[in-house]
Design a protein around this motif. Structure first.
Motif, PDB file in Angstrom:
ATOM      1  N   ARG A 139       0.833  -1.202   0.000  1.00 46.43           N
ATOM      2  CA  ARG A 139       0.000   0.000   0.000  1.00 46.43           C
ATOM      3  C   ARG A 139       0.864   1.246   0.000  1.00 46.43           C
ATOM      4  NH1 ARG A 139      -3.936  -2.705   3.147  1.00 46.43           N
ATOM      5  NH2 ARG A 139      -2.709  -2.459   5.039  1.00 46.43           N
ATOM      6  N   CYS A 141       3.886   1.655  -0.961  1.00 45.18           N
ATOM      7  CA  CYS A 141       4.605   1.868  -2.214  1.00 45.18           C
ATOM      8  C   CYS A 141       3.684   2.432  -3.283  1.00 45.18           C
ATOM      9  CB  CYS A 141       5.250   0.563  -2.683  1.00 45.18           C
ATOM     10  SG  CYS A 141       6.304   0.748  -4.127  1.00 45.18           S
ATOM     11  N   ALA A 142       2.459   1.930  -3.336  1.00 38.53           N
ATOM     12  CA  ALA A 142       1.505   2.423  -4.326  1.00 38.53           C
ATOM     13  C   ALA A 142       1.204   3.904  -4.093  1.00 38.53           C
ATOM     14  CB  ALA A 142       0.217   1.598  -4.296  1.00 38.53           C
ATOM     15  N   SER A 143       0.992   4.277  -2.840  1.00 36.48           N
ATOM     16  CA  SER A 143       0.739   5.678  -2.522  1.00 36.48           C
ATOM     17  C   SER A 143       1.910   6.540  -2.942  1.00 36.48           C
ATOM     18  CB  SER A 143       0.548   5.869  -1.013  1.00 36.48           C
ATOM     19  OG  SER A 143      -0.760   5.563  -0.649  1.00 36.48           O
ATOM     20  N   ARG A 144       3.051   6.115  -2.489  1.00 38.19           N
ATOM     21  CA  ARG A 144       4.266   6.875  -2.728  1.00 38.19           C
ATOM     22  C   ARG A 144       4.481   7.163  -4.198  1.00 38.19           C
ATOM     23  NH1 ARG A 144       9.202   5.145   1.240  1.00 38.19           N
ATOM     24  NH2 ARG A 144      10.723   6.474   0.241  1.00 38.19           N
ATOM     25  N   THR A 145       4.231   6.174  -5.036  1.00 33.49           N
ATOM     26  CA  THR A 145       4.521   6.368  -6.457  1.00 33.49           C
ATOM     27  C   THR A 145       3.382   7.073  -7.186  1.00 33.49           C
ATOM     28  OG1 THR A 145       3.768   4.120  -6.878  1.00 33.49           O
ATOM     29  CG2 THR A 145       6.119   4.441  -6.658  1.00 33.49           C
ATOM     30  N   GLN A 146       2.157   6.918  -6.685  1.00 32.19           N
ATOM     31  CA  GLN A 146       1.044   7.525  -7.416  1.00 32.19           C
ATOM     32  C   GLN A 146       0.796   8.970  -7.022  1.00 32.19           C
ATOM     33  OE1 GLN A 146      -2.609   5.237  -7.687  1.00 32.19           O
ATOM     34  NE2 GLN A 146      -1.460   3.356  -7.927  1.00 32.19           N
ATOM     35  N   LYS A 147       0.897   9.229  -5.731  1.00 36.54           N
ATOM     36  CA  LYS A 147       0.632  10.588  -5.293  1.00 36.54           C
ATOM     37  C   LYS A 147       1.788  11.491  -5.641  1.00 36.54           C
ATOM     38  CE  LYS A 147      -2.338   9.564  -1.381  1.00 36.54           C
ATOM     39  NZ  LYS A 147      -2.537   9.705   0.071  1.00 36.54           N
ATOM     40  N   GLY A 225      -3.889  15.264  -3.864  1.00 36.27           N
ATOM     41  CA  GLY A 225      -2.570  15.761  -4.278  1.00 36.27           C
ATOM     42  C   GLY A 225      -2.499  17.241  -4.003  1.00 36.27           C
TER      43      GLY A 225
ATOM     44  N   TYR B  67      -5.042   6.689  -6.846  1.00 36.60           N
ATOM     45  CA  TYR B  67      -5.577   7.230  -8.089  1.00 36.60           C
ATOM     46  C   TYR B  67      -5.944   6.176  -9.109  1.00 36.60           C
ATOM     47  CZ  TYR B  67      -4.175  11.676  -6.242  1.00 36.60           C
ATOM     48  OH  TYR B  67      -4.058  12.766  -5.437  1.00 36.60           O
ATOM     49  N   GLN B  70      -2.621  -0.360  -9.671  1.00 41.43           N
ATOM     50  CA  GLN B  70      -1.189  -0.424  -9.942  1.00 41.43           C
ATOM     51  C   GLN B  70      -0.690  -1.865  -9.864  1.00 41.43           C
ATOM     52  OE1 GLN B  70       2.120   1.292  -7.199  1.00 41.43           O
ATOM     53  NE2 GLN B  70       1.868   2.663  -8.906  1.00 41.43           N
TER      54      GLN B  70
END
Lengths: 225, 225
Positions: A139, A141-147, A225, B67, B70
């Motif tokens: 979770r 990692c997904a946040s970090r890369t998407q936001k 964002g 968003y 992934q």
DNA sequence: AATATTTTGTGATATGTATCACTTTTTCGA
DNA sequence: TCGAAAAAGTGATACATATCACAAAATATT
């Protein structure tokens, strides 16, 4: 020393299932060490022969990436540290450094493994912890890369406020450049975004002391964002 | 059906330690199902009551981010799927979808847990797997965020070649837009970078068929972005 | 086989953030 | 307590990559 383990959060959760003889094994094969802010607790690349349990304090978990050291997450007591890096590999695959004065319990790995094998409930508990922590890392990692940075920064502030310090007012435990590292941004960007949050009246800052004035806005920023 | 489990990679690694009665429990509480390319095997948000083992085929593990969806990673048989999501939470925390025709074994979670508790070696093995996979996920996340797209793309190609297909020539199992998703880039960027690799004579592409002509260069790109 | 849908290819433009360069402030150690 | 080192603040500029907008090709679907 006797019965120290009995009162330690390390075994608390599975205590009812730890037999006396197992407790005794732990008692005789552990060491409690004090660490000062900035001290290295686990060092990537070194042999690991102990399971590490954080009794009190706050640490950062960081890993050597392809270009630079990267903070994976902060972890606060009470928690195991580096269970995966201790059990999963003889050599530590990441580092842990105290960001506040901390008290750490080192438990001999072989003893720990033996207790793990002898005690179903304990091993179930550890398996569950490992599973949860892997889910969490996905979770995160997904946040970090998407936001984008703004959202990640908001997340860090919310996390510090809600989970680490449990207060709207707290002292930043790490530098802006560490925060940058934690949200995959440069120190300058973090600084600019913090200023922005101040100007917008969402936070108040005096040195490293932060007060969250408008958590709602912060949550919106986290989401959008 | 009898003895099917005995020959399955699922238990192979810990077979010597699985007692006959445990094997029998597995035999009587599993189901093997075929999935076609594109079929959903595990769906985020649904209850999980089975441990899932991929006997053959190739899948993508993906998670709903803030968003968009992934892709976390590709996984090839033989491997457990969603151990953390099954044991760590009653509700699946991520999805798994077949990207090639796959054969999957579903094992009743309670039976699995019982065998786990009854068999030290088996639970040690699972703990080890979980630890390794968490370490891997840390590493992967650090790479992903630190490297730029060119380097991440090179990594994916190398991974497909070395680990998944074990050949310099293979057919891309996922679309360019999925690759983009996997390396945190847009579909267009992936396309442009692939063209670039072709023009530089590092790969050859015909449709989805790819041949790696210069693995050295690819490794350099992986390292230096 | 014909049509709809998905995937791929490629230019033009926009933008979030890194980087550089320098100053000011704070913290820490002798 | 003084000097050095680390951290914080801020403008100007550069750049990787997203986004938009279409066209072409390849794959499904009936």
């Amino acid at each position: 020393m006797k019965n120290e383990c009995l009162n330690c959060a390390c075994v608390m959760r599975s205590m009812q299932s730890l037999k006396n003889c197992q407790l005794e094994q732990l008692e005789n094969n552990h060491a409690v060490v004090q660490f000062r802010k900035g001290d290295s607790i686990i060092k990537q690349g070194m042999f690991s022969t102990n399971v590490v349990f954080l009794k009190s304090g706050l640490v950062k978990i960081h890993i050597t990436g392809p270009y630079h050291e990267q903070i994976v997450r902060l972890a606060k007591a009470p928690t195991y540290l580096g269970l995966p890096t201790t059990i999963g590999d003889k050599i530590n695959q990441y580092s842990v450094t105290a960001v506040q004065d901390s008290e750490v319990c080192f438990i001999d790995l072989n003893i720990f493994k033996r207790v793990l094998e002898e005690n179903k409930d304990f091993s179930s508990y550890i398996i569950l912890e490992l599973c949860k922590s892997e889910l969490e890392s996905y979770r995160r990692c997904a946040s970090r890369t998407q936001k984008q940075t703004r959202g990640n920064l908001a997340d860090v502030l919310i996390d510090l406020s809600e989970n680490v310090f449990e207060s709207d007012e707290f002292v930043l435990p790490i530098s802006q450049s560490d925060i940058g590292n934690l949200v995959d941004a440069s120190r300058e960007s973090v600084n600019r975004l913090l200023s922005e949050l101040m100007n917008d009246g969402i936070i108040r800052m005096e040195g490293r002391k932060i007060e969250i004035l408008n958590k709602n806005s912060l949550q919106l920023i986290s989401q959008n964002g």
